[in-house]
Design a protein around this motif. Sequence first.
Motif, PDB file in Angstrom:
ATOM      1  N   ASN A 225       0.857  -1.046   0.040  1.00 50.79           N
ATOM      2  CA  ASN A 225      -0.056   0.037  -0.003  1.00 50.79           C
ATOM      3  C   ASN A 225       0.672   1.377   0.096  1.00 50.79           C
ATOM      4  N   ASP A 226       2.315   1.084  -0.087  1.00 52.41           N
ATOM      5  CA  ASP A 226       2.974   2.346  -0.071  1.00 52.41           C
ATOM      6  C   ASP A 226       3.469   2.907  -1.325  1.00 52.41           C
ATOM      7  N   ARG A 227       3.974   4.119  -1.484  1.00 47.94           N
ATOM      8  CA  ARG A 227       4.374   4.661  -2.591  1.00 47.94           C
ATOM      9  C   ARG A 227       5.435   5.838  -2.519  1.00 47.94           C
TER      10      ARG A 227
ATOM     11  N   ALA B  56       4.936   7.666   0.957  1.00 45.89           N
ATOM     12  CA  ALA B  56       4.083   8.054   1.448  1.00 45.89           C
ATOM     13  C   ALA B  56       3.252   6.809   2.070  1.00 45.89           C
ATOM     14  N   ARG B  57       3.242   6.393   3.279  1.00 44.30           N
ATOM     15  CA  ARG B  57       2.737   5.045   3.734  1.00 44.30           C
ATOM     16  C   ARG B  57       1.275   4.830   3.622  1.00 44.30           C
ATOM     17  N   ASN B  58       0.884   3.694   3.164  1.00 44.98           N
ATOM     18  CA  ASN B  58      -0.575   3.306   3.285  1.00 44.98           C
ATOM     19  C   ASN B  58      -1.535   4.280   2.356  1.00 44.98           C
ATOM     20  N   CYS B  59      -0.539   5.000   1.329  1.00 43.65           N
ATOM     21  CA  CYS B  59      -1.499   5.759   0.641  1.00 43.65           C
ATOM     22  C   CYS B  59      -2.457   5.227  -0.558  1.00 43.65           C
ATOM     23  N   ARG B  60      -2.117   3.895  -0.722  1.00 40.92           N
ATOM     24  CA  ARG B  60      -2.990   3.335  -1.992  1.00 40.92           C
ATOM     25  C   ARG B  60      -4.143   2.676  -1.469  1.00 40.92           C
ATOM     26  N   LYS B  61      -4.373   2.461  -0.053  1.00 42.50           N
ATOM     27  CA  LYS B  61      -5.707   2.239   0.315  1.00 42.50           C
ATOM     28  C   LYS B  61      -6.688   3.087   0.067  1.00 42.50           C
ATOM     29  N   PRO B  62      -7.794   2.506  -0.604  1.00 39.06           N
ATOM     30  CA  PRO B  62      -9.033   3.309  -0.997  1.00 39.06           C
ATOM     31  C   PRO B  62      -9.448   4.492   0.059  1.00 39.06           C
TER      32      PRO B  62
ATOM     33  N   LEU C  31      -4.020  10.153   2.554  1.00 41.41           N
ATOM     34  CA  LEU C  31      -2.717  10.697   1.648  1.00 41.41           C
ATOM     35  C   LEU C  31      -3.383  10.274   0.251  1.00 41.41           C
ATOM     36  N   LEU C  32      -4.301   9.466  -0.001  1.00 41.38           N
ATOM     37  CA  LEU C  32      -4.702   8.796  -1.478  1.00 41.38           C
ATOM     38  C   LEU C  32      -4.554   9.921  -2.429  1.00 41.38           C
TER      39      LEU C  32
ATOM     40  N   GLY D 249      12.402  11.654   3.130  1.00 38.98           N
ATOM     41  CA  GLY D 249      11.464  12.213   4.016  1.00 38.98           C
ATOM     42  C   GLY D 249      10.313  11.225   4.117  1.00 38.98           C
ATOM     43  N   THR D 250       9.297  11.339   5.007  1.00 42.27           N
ATOM     44  CA  THR D 250       8.071  10.646   4.978  1.00 42.27           C
ATOM     45  C   THR D 250       6.956  11.442   5.198  1.00 42.27           C
TER      46      THR D 250
END
Length: 246
Positions: free
Chosen positions: A19-21, A37-43, A47-48, A68-69
């Motif tokens: 789920n990260d990018r 960008a952690r967990n940004c791909r969850k619907p 951060l999506l 960076g994060t």
Amino acid sequence: MALETINGIVIGCTDYRDNDRMLTLFTVERGRIDCKARNCRKPTAPLLACAQPFVYGEYSVFFSGERGTVNAADVRESFYALREDPDRFLCASAAARLCLGAIEPDTPNEPLFSLLYHTLSFLAYAKTDPYDLLCGFLMHFFDRIGYRPVLTHCAVCRRDVRKDELLFFSAEAGGTVCVACPHGGKPKSRVALEAMRRMLLLDDRELDRIVLSEPLRKAVLEMECEIAEQVFGRADRGVQMLEQIL
Ligand SMILES: [Zn+2]
């Protein structure tokens, strides 16, 4: 670790894990930044929306060294229309990819940022032909990274060539070449060279005024491709995108 607020455009993204990018941002404050960008791909991820190509946003980023994060982010402009039109998307991708090759971490480049921002805006929202916008972007891009081609004089002997009938172009020499100097290739259209010169006179906010005919656009883009190859080499992804467009 330090938390900083920065304003940037997503010019590159690579998915990793489930789920990260990894985002590459072109920021006003720091130039290039690579951040997770952690967990940004969850619907439902907060951060999506901010982790999409070409989004301009305000990002709160935790820094540890150069990496960076992303902690939180607000979309300023999504330029969503770019994702609905393949031609506009392709031109925006080429512009973003070329910027990626031209910027460095901790080196702000406000003029180049402004150029990319306005180009993406026009590509998304103006009626201007996207390939005309790309031609205009490229002239200013080369100018801002120190590769403005010589267009009124011969790049080899420095003679004024504005009244010459027969003109050539060499990216290696740095621009227009007169008939008396060593030149490779076919003669170039004077109108195309004049169009390139005039595009450089436009402000970033005037790029949507460019209107080129089909043959003129091709002639301009051919010379711009030659310059991009000279600067970045044929293996560069941005250069390959330009060749694909041509
Ligand atoms: Zn010459």
